[in-house]
Design a protein around this motif. Sequence first.
Motif, PDB file in Angstrom:
ATOM      1  N   SER A 186      37.775  48.502  78.219  1.00 54.57           N
ATOM      2  CA  SER A 186      38.875  47.529  78.241  1.00 54.57           C
ATOM      3  C   SER A 186      40.014  47.917  77.289  1.00 54.57           C
ATOM      4  CB  SER A 186      38.364  46.136  77.899  1.00 54.57           C
ATOM      5  OG  SER A 186      37.785  46.130  76.604  1.00 54.57           O
ATOM      6  N   GLY A 187      39.743  48.795  76.333  1.00 54.98           N
ATOM      7  CA  GLY A 187      40.756  49.223  75.374  1.00 54.98           C
ATOM      8  C   GLY A 187      41.966  49.904  75.991  1.00 54.98           C
ATOM      9  N   TYR A 188      41.842  50.370  77.236  1.00 52.83           N
ATOM     10  CA  TYR A 188      43.002  50.996  77.874  1.00 52.83           C
ATOM     11  C   TYR A 188      44.160  50.010  78.055  1.00 52.83           C
ATOM     12  CZ  TYR A 188      41.192  55.653  78.815  1.00 52.83           C
ATOM     13  OH  TYR A 188      40.742  56.946  78.675  1.00 52.83           O
ATOM     14  N   SER A 189      43.898  48.724  77.898  1.00 45.15           N
ATOM     15  CA  SER A 189      44.982  47.745  77.987  1.00 45.15           C
ATOM     16  C   SER A 189      45.989  47.932  76.852  1.00 45.15           C
ATOM     17  CB  SER A 189      44.434  46.319  77.961  1.00 45.15           C
ATOM     18  OG  SER A 189      43.801  46.062  76.717  1.00 45.15           O
ATOM     19  N   GLN A 190      45.583  48.556  75.746  1.00 45.40           N
ATOM     20  CA  GLN A 190      46.483  48.804  74.624  1.00 45.40           C
ATOM     21  C   GLN A 190      47.018  50.242  74.592  1.00 45.40           C
ATOM     22  OE1 GLN A 190      44.279  48.022  71.017  1.00 45.40           O
ATOM     23  NE2 GLN A 190      42.515  49.169  71.755  1.00 45.40           N
ATOM     24  N   PHE A 191      46.586  51.078  75.529  1.00 51.72           N
ATOM     25  CA  PHE A 191      47.044  52.471  75.588  1.00 51.72           C
ATOM     26  C   PHE A 191      48.546  52.502  75.811  1.00 51.72           C
ATOM     27  CE2 PHE A 191      48.276  56.339  77.710  1.00 51.72           C
ATOM     28  CZ  PHE A 191      47.491  57.332  77.162  1.00 51.72           C
ATOM     29  N   LYS A 192      49.209  53.384  75.071  1.00 50.18           N
ATOM     30  CA  LYS A 192      50.657  53.560  75.237  1.00 50.18           C
ATOM     31  C   LYS A 192      51.012  55.007  74.928  1.00 50.18           C
ATOM     32  CE  LYS A 192      55.092  51.715  73.703  1.00 50.18           C
ATOM     33  NZ  LYS A 192      55.759  50.811  72.764  1.00 50.18           N
ATOM     34  N   LEU A 193      51.807  55.595  75.782  1.00 50.22           N
ATOM     35  CA  LEU A 193      52.331  56.943  75.579  1.00 50.22           C
ATOM     36  C   LEU A 193      53.847  56.822  75.577  1.00 50.22           C
ATOM     37  CD1 LEU A 193      51.998  60.005  75.297  1.00 50.22           C
ATOM     38  CD2 LEU A 193      51.887  60.142  77.804  1.00 50.22           C
ATOM     39  N   ASP A 194      54.442  57.011  74.411  1.00 53.52           N
ATOM     40  CA  ASP A 194      55.889  56.845  74.258  1.00 53.52           C
ATOM     41  C   ASP A 194      56.554  58.218  74.167  1.00 53.52           C
ATOM     42  OD1 ASP A 194      58.510  56.277  73.557  1.00 53.52           O
ATOM     43  OD2 ASP A 194      57.971  54.747  72.089  1.00 53.52           O
ATOM     44  N   LEU A 195      57.292  58.559  75.212  1.00 56.91           N
ATOM     45  CA  LEU A 195      58.015  59.834  75.280  1.00 56.91           C
ATOM     46  C   LEU A 195      59.522  59.586  75.362  1.00 56.91           C
ATOM     47  CD1 LEU A 195      55.715  61.623  77.916  1.00 56.91           C
ATOM     48  CD2 LEU A 195      55.557  61.722  75.415  1.00 56.91           C
ATOM     49  N   THR A 196      59.985  58.455  74.829  1.00 57.67           N
ATOM     50  CA  THR A 196      61.400  58.092  74.965  1.00 57.67           C
ATOM     51  C   THR A 196      62.320  59.013  74.180  1.00 57.67           C
ATOM     52  OG1 THR A 196      61.140  56.419  73.229  1.00 57.67           O
ATOM     53  CG2 THR A 196      61.006  55.669  75.523  1.00 57.67           C
ATOM     54  N   SER A 197      61.830  59.643  73.149  1.00 57.92           N
ATOM     55  CA  SER A 197      62.625  60.628  72.412  1.00 57.92           C
ATOM     56  C   SER A 197      62.564  61.947  73.179  1.00 57.92           C
ATOM     57  CB  SER A 197      62.046  60.828  71.012  1.00 57.92           C
ATOM     58  OG  SER A 197      62.583  61.972  70.392  1.00 57.92           O
ATOM     59  N   SER A 198      63.554  62.792  72.978  1.00 58.43           N
ATOM     60  CA  SER A 198      63.552  64.058  73.720  1.00 58.43           C
ATOM     61  C   SER A 198      62.447  65.010  73.269  1.00 58.43           C
ATOM     62  CB  SER A 198      64.913  64.738  73.613  1.00 58.43           C
ATOM     63  OG  SER A 198      65.191  65.039  72.261  1.00 58.43           O
ATOM     64  N   THR A 199      61.913  64.803  72.053  1.00 58.17           N
ATOM     65  CA  THR A 199      60.826  65.674  71.586  1.00 58.17           C
ATOM     66  C   THR A 199      59.699  64.928  70.894  1.00 58.17           C
ATOM     67  OG1 THR A 199      62.012  66.132  69.529  1.00 58.17           O
ATOM     68  CG2 THR A 199      62.286  67.729  71.325  1.00 58.17           C
ATOM     69  N   SER A 200      59.966  63.804  70.257  1.00 59.36           N
ATOM     70  CA  SER A 200      58.930  63.059  69.530  1.00 59.36           C
ATOM     71  C   SER A 200      58.046  62.295  70.496  1.00 59.36           C
ATOM     72  CB  SER A 200      59.565  62.076  68.553  1.00 59.36           C
ATOM     73  OG  SER A 200      60.307  62.761  67.578  1.00 59.36           O
ATOM     74  N   ALA A 201      56.766  62.187  70.131  1.00 60.83           N
ATOM     75  CA  ALA A 201      55.802  61.464  70.957  1.00 60.83           C
ATOM     76  C   ALA A 201      54.998  60.510  70.083  1.00 60.83           C
ATOM     77  CB  ALA A 201      54.858  62.437  71.649  1.00 60.83           C
ATOM     78  N   SER A 202      54.603  59.414  70.692  1.00 61.34           N
ATOM     79  CA  SER A 202      53.721  58.452  70.043  1.00 61.34           C
ATOM     80  C   SER A 202      52.634  58.108  71.052  1.00 61.34           C
ATOM     81  CB  SER A 202      54.519  57.211  69.655  1.00 61.34           C
ATOM     82  OG  SER A 202      53.660  56.191  69.227  1.00 61.34           O
ATOM     83  N   LEU A 203      51.382  58.157  70.608  1.00 65.63           N
ATOM     84  CA  LEU A 203      50.243  57.891  71.475  1.00 65.63           C
ATOM     85  C   LEU A 203      49.356  56.841  70.832  1.00 65.63           C
ATOM     86  CD1 LEU A 203      48.319  58.655  73.880  1.00 65.63           C
ATOM     87  CD2 LEU A 203      47.312  60.341  72.323  1.00 65.63           C
ATOM     88  N   THR A 204      49.156  55.727  71.530  1.00 62.45           N
ATOM     89  CA  THR A 204      48.177  54.734  71.099  1.00 62.45           C
ATOM     90  C   THR A 204      47.018  54.840  72.078  1.00 62.45           C
ATOM     91  OG1 THR A 204      49.922  53.275  70.288  1.00 62.45           O
ATOM     92  CG2 THR A 204      47.740  52.296  70.630  1.00 62.45           C
ATOM     93  N   GLU A 205      45.879  55.287  71.569  1.00 63.52           N
ATOM     94  CA  GLU A 205      44.728  55.529  72.430  1.00 63.52           C
ATOM     95  C   GLU A 205      43.969  54.247  72.746  1.00 63.52           C
ATOM     96  OE1 GLU A 205      43.296  59.900  72.380  1.00 63.52           O
ATOM     97  OE2 GLU A 205      42.601  58.900  70.568  1.00 63.52           O
TER      98      GLU A 205
END
Length: 159
Positions: free
Chosen positions: A66-85
């Motif tokens: 059920s934790g996939y409900s909080q998963f987030k992959l943020d690629l809005t920057s041209s190079t920076s990434a943020s991953l919430t597993e």
Amino acid sequence: MKIFQGLLICLLSVQLLSCGSSAGSDPAPTPQPTVSQLVSKSWSVSAASWDGVTQYSKGATSNLVSGYSQFKLDLTSSTSASLTEFDGRKFTGTYTLSVDNKKITLNGLTSSEGAPSGTNGTLEFNIVGTPSASALSLETSSTYIKASNKKVSLALVNP
């Protein structure tokens, strides 16, 4: 005088013919967004599977993970990434899109607890199919320790 009038009529005719008419002509085609533009968004999971077994489906009454409900992959920057597993841990780093637009590689992923387990800070995803403005399908290029050493397939959406 007749020569002058004939010359004037000729010049006007040439000018009118060279201008053309916009009626009936095709408008300029709308440029299609590039893969880079399409993936540069913030994504959440609509479905996740490990080696073909569904672990999460958005809106389902029960999910194995059920934790996939909080998963987030943020690629809005041209190079920076943020991953919430799916376990809630958030990592930051950079990302690159391969030259052939078929892989996204997250590099230098780190958090206060270190890198994602078993990755040395690098996660590589194959892009499955063709991304759109609202959907992106990814699959890990190798097995992932946090997914019981299985390949992970993600159907991502941009709300």
